[in-house]
Design an enzyme around this catalytic site. Structure first.
Site, PDB file in Angstrom:
ATOM      1  NE  ARG A  31     -19.720  -7.513  -0.370  1.00  0.00           N
ATOM      2  CZ  ARG A  31     -18.399  -7.438  -0.389  1.00  0.00           C
ATOM      3  NH1 ARG A  31     -17.685  -8.280   0.329  1.00  0.00           N
ATOM      4  NH2 ARG A  31     -17.784  -6.511  -1.110  1.00  0.00           N
ATOM      5  CG  LEU A  79     -10.363  11.040   5.743  1.00  0.00           C
ATOM      6  CD1 LEU A  79     -10.694  10.906   4.267  1.00  0.00           C
ATOM      7  CD2 LEU A  79      -9.848  12.444   6.017  1.00  0.00           C
ATOM      8  CB  VAL A  85     -17.241  -8.981  -3.681  1.00  0.00           C
ATOM      9  CG1 VAL A  85     -18.565  -9.620  -3.295  1.00  0.00           C
ATOM     10  CG2 VAL A  85     -16.076  -9.722  -3.057  1.00  0.00           C
ATOM     11  CD  GLU A  89     -11.193  -0.454  -2.187  1.00  0.00           C
ATOM     12  OE1 GLU A  89     -11.970  -1.389  -2.384  1.00  0.00           O
ATOM     13  OE2 GLU A  89     -10.550  -0.321  -1.111  1.00  0.00           O
ATOM     14  CE  LYS A  93      -4.166  -1.901   1.986  1.00  0.00           C
ATOM     15  NZ  LYS A  93      -5.183  -1.660   2.990  1.00  0.00           N
ATOM     16  NE  ARG A 149      -9.168  -8.385  -4.762  1.00  0.00           N
ATOM     17  CZ  ARG A 149     -10.250  -7.812  -4.258  1.00  0.00           C
ATOM     18  NH1 ARG A 149     -11.395  -7.830  -4.924  1.00  0.00           N
ATOM     19  NH2 ARG A 149     -10.224  -7.187  -3.095  1.00  0.00           N
ATOM     20  N   GLY A 167      -9.642  -5.438   5.778  1.00  0.00           N
ATOM     21  CA  GLY A 167      -9.874  -4.697   7.024  1.00  0.00           C
ATOM     22  C   GLY A 167      -8.934  -5.091   8.156  1.00  0.00           C
ATOM     23  CD  GLU A 182      -7.242  -1.665  -0.627  1.00  0.00           C
ATOM     24  OE1 GLU A 182      -6.177  -2.305  -0.632  1.00  0.00           O
ATOM     25  OE2 GLU A 182      -8.301  -2.143  -0.199  1.00  0.00           O
TER      26      GLU A 182
HETATM   27  P1  ADP Z   1      -8.425  -3.092   3.277  1.00  0.00           P
HETATM   28  O1  ADP Z   1      -7.417  -3.317   2.204  1.00  0.00           O
HETATM   29  O2  ADP Z   1      -8.090  -3.836   4.532  1.00  0.00           O
HETATM   30  O3  ADP Z   1      -9.830  -3.275   2.827  1.00  0.00           O
HETATM   31  P2  ADP Z   1      -8.612  -0.175   2.958  1.00  0.00           P
HETATM   32  O4  ADP Z   1      -7.417   0.703   2.945  1.00  0.00           O
HETATM   33  O5  ADP Z   1      -9.273  -0.444   1.646  1.00  0.00           O
HETATM   34  O6  ADP Z   1      -8.238  -1.541   3.705  1.00  0.00           O
HETATM   35  O7  ADP Z   1      -9.703   0.428   3.949  1.00  0.00           O
HETATM   36  C1  ADP Z   1     -10.909  -0.261   4.239  1.00  0.00           C
HETATM   37  C2  ADP Z   1     -11.876   0.653   4.938  1.00  0.00           C
HETATM   38  O8  ADP Z   1     -11.314   1.184   6.152  1.00  0.00           O
HETATM   39  C3  ADP Z   1     -12.276   1.877   4.144  1.00  0.00           C
HETATM   40  O9  ADP Z   1     -13.322   1.613   3.231  1.00  0.00           O
HETATM   41  C4  ADP Z   1     -12.718   2.798   5.267  1.00  0.00           C
HETATM   42  O10 ADP Z   1     -14.002   2.429   5.737  1.00  0.00           O
HETATM   43  C5  ADP Z   1     -11.726   2.512   6.375  1.00  0.00           C
HETATM   44  N1  ADP Z   1     -10.563   3.432   6.281  1.00  0.00           N
HETATM   45  C6  ADP Z   1      -9.373   3.194   5.661  1.00  0.00           C
HETATM   46  N2  ADP Z   1      -8.556   4.278   5.737  1.00  0.00           N
HETATM   47  C7  ADP Z   1      -9.215   5.219   6.437  1.00  0.00           C
HETATM   48  C8  ADP Z   1      -8.921   6.594   6.844  1.00  0.00           C
HETATM   49  N3  ADP Z   1      -7.760   7.178   6.549  1.00  0.00           N
HETATM   50  N4  ADP Z   1      -9.876   7.268   7.545  1.00  0.00           N
HETATM   51  C9  ADP Z   1     -11.063   6.690   7.850  1.00  0.00           C
HETATM   52  N5  ADP Z   1     -11.400   5.419   7.498  1.00  0.00           N
HETATM   53  C10 ADP Z   1     -10.508   4.696   6.798  1.00  0.00           C
END
Ligand code: ADP
Length: 449
Positions: free
Chosen positions: A337, A203, A294, A275, A116, A291, A165, A287
């Site tokens: 889901r 955020l 879902v 995303e 990441k 791929r 997550g 990120e």
């Molecule tokens: P993963 O790869 O584990 O899914 P992500 O980076 O895509 O992790 O983040 C998953 C979720 O976590 C996001 O959709 C959001 O809900 C929360 N999140 C991630 N980064 C932040 C941030 N900087 N501030 C607030 N929420 C966040």
């Protein structure tokens, strides 16, 4: 086009890929663990190979067994679905070494986005806006404090190898940082074998907006708008919709073209998702998933395209058929889901299905590998189906979702269906007024003990 493709996955996504292959006249090979001998993807494929015992480490993640299955059956290409080996650059390399095509991007692009920190650096260089945060990995607690003090709390500590997550910890105040830093590192080490973490500004009320992109690997790429996946439990999506209720045509074109240009620049091939967190009119990259997602069916529905067929076309060397000027949104689509889980705590609920009835009718799609008499094994993800509906407008799609949920019958195990019935009664869901924290707060108040 390929003549035979092996699908290195199980469940609804394996069926999804088999369907696309069949429509293109491509023969299919299913792989399965000993726990999945009776699974629907095995029945639907032209051939099947057992690749190991129930544990996914020994079967669906067993690279040597999958390569052997390709060689035995003469499959020329592998579709990885999502999860399992879908973002494993080493797997792509091994396939290449054996002259087998991976249906997805190059190992280099998977590697670039799988880490990441590298992904964020790449996106910043490509002109994509990112969440403010540490410029790279944060190796010590001392540095974590320095960076967080400068940025201001709350902050989130995230694993650079993270996914699903995991390895993500919130520090609301300075007092929480030691604990968040330590547990993000140890969770990441345990889950991904890598304890590198970085820090981002947390955020407070963003929406999760992700952009679907598709590249031809030769410098041309398109975007297929966004999906709003803000309704999440423990950072995992449960309800997704497209288009995003708060995204205007102008915003979509702006962020969409930024994403398409970025992936065109690096010569990205196939489907991908960029995303973002979206707050107060601004997008912040978090990120990229290299791929199929879902929730890809909501995009397929509003654009009337087949993303999996396009993946097969591009991977086999054919031209990409998507043209930006022809990609136009019609109507609204929602996916929920359906998991085999027991409320209020979402406890996994494997077991035998005694009755199964999938909803149908106009504007309803049920992607599921369930059937009556099937026993859901306890070893894998609890997703048992995705209910996707569409309508000419958001209210029409919501009304159709309510109707379709009412038709769904799954007897024998508990499912998350009651959650969606309850959500549809909520004014905020009806009006699209929710952010990434909405569902957790609602569950605390209404469901979880
Ligand atoms: P993963 O790869 O584990 O899914 P992500 O980076 O895509 O992790 O983040 C998953 C979720 O976590 C996001 O959709 C959001 O809900 C929360 N999140 C991630 N980064 C932040 C941030 N900087 N501030 C607030 N929420 C966040």
């Amino acid at each position: 086009m390929f003549s035979k493709v092996l699908i290195a996955n199980r469940g609804e996504i394996a069926l999804r890929v088999i369907r696309a292959c069949k429509e293109l006249g491509v023969a299919t090979v299913a792989v399965h663990s000993t726990a999945d001998s009776d699974a629907m993807h095995v029945r639907m494929a032209d051939e099947s190979v057992c690749i190991g015992p129930p544990s996914s480490t020994d079967s669906y993640l067993n690279v040597a067994a999958i390569i052997a299955a390709c060689e035995i059956t003469g499959a020329e290409a592998v579709h990885p679905g999502y999860g399992f080996l879908s973002e494993n650059a080493a797997f792509v390399q091994v396939l290449e070494d054996h002259g087998i095509t991976f249906i997805g991007p190059s190992a280099e692009h998977i590697r670039m986005m799988g880490d990441k920190i590298t992904a964020k650096e790449t996106m910043i260089n490509l002109g994509v806006p990112c969440v403010p945060g540490s410029p790279g990995g944060v190796p010590t607690l001392k540095e974590a404090h320095l960076i967080s003090d400068e940025m201001g709390f709350p902050v989130i500590v995230k694993a650079t190898a993270g996914g699903g997550g995991r390895g993500m910890k919130l520090a609301l105040t300075k007092n929480d940082l030691d604990e968040a830093f330590g547990s993000a590192r140890s969770e990441s080490k345990a889950a991904f074998g890598n304890d590198e973490v970085y820090i981002e500004k947390y955020l407070q009320k963003p929406r999760h907006i992700e952009v679907q992109i598709f590249g031809d690997g030769k410098g041309r790429a398109v975007h297929l708008g966004e999906r709003d996946c803000s309704l999440q439990r423990r950072h995992q999506k449960v309800f997704e919709e497209a288009p995003g209720p708060t995204i205007t045509k102008e915003l979509r074109e702006k962020i969409g073209s930024t994403c398409a240009e970025a992936v065109a620049d690096i010569g990205y091939s196939g489907a991908g998702t960029i995303e973002f967190l979206y707050e107060d009119g601004e997008f912040f990259f978090i990120e990229m998933n290299t791929r199929l997602q879902v929730e890809h069916p909501v995009t397929e529905t509003i654009f009337r395209v087949d993303l999996v067929k396009e993946q097969l076309r591009v991977a086999s060397g054919e031209e990409m058929t998507f043209k930006q000027e022809e990609l136009e949104i019609r109507g609204h689509s929602i996916e929920v889901r359906i998991n085999a889980e027991k409320l209020p705590n979402f406890t996994p609920c494997p077991g035998k299905i005694t009755t199964f009835h999938a909803p149908g009718g106009l504007g309803v799609r049920m992607d599921s590998a369930l059937y009556a008499g099937y026993s859901i094994p306890p070893y894998y993800d609890s997703l048992i189906g995705k209910l996707i509906v569409s309508g000419t407008s958001r209210p029409a799609a919501l009304a159709r979702l309510r109707r379709a949920l009412g038709e769904l019958i799954v007897d024998g195990v508990d499912t998350t269906t009651p959650l969606f019935h309850a959500l549809l009664d909520e004014k905020d869901i009806q009006t699209g007024n929710y952010d990434i924290h909405w569902l957790e707060k609602w569950l605390d108040k209404n469901v979880q003990k």
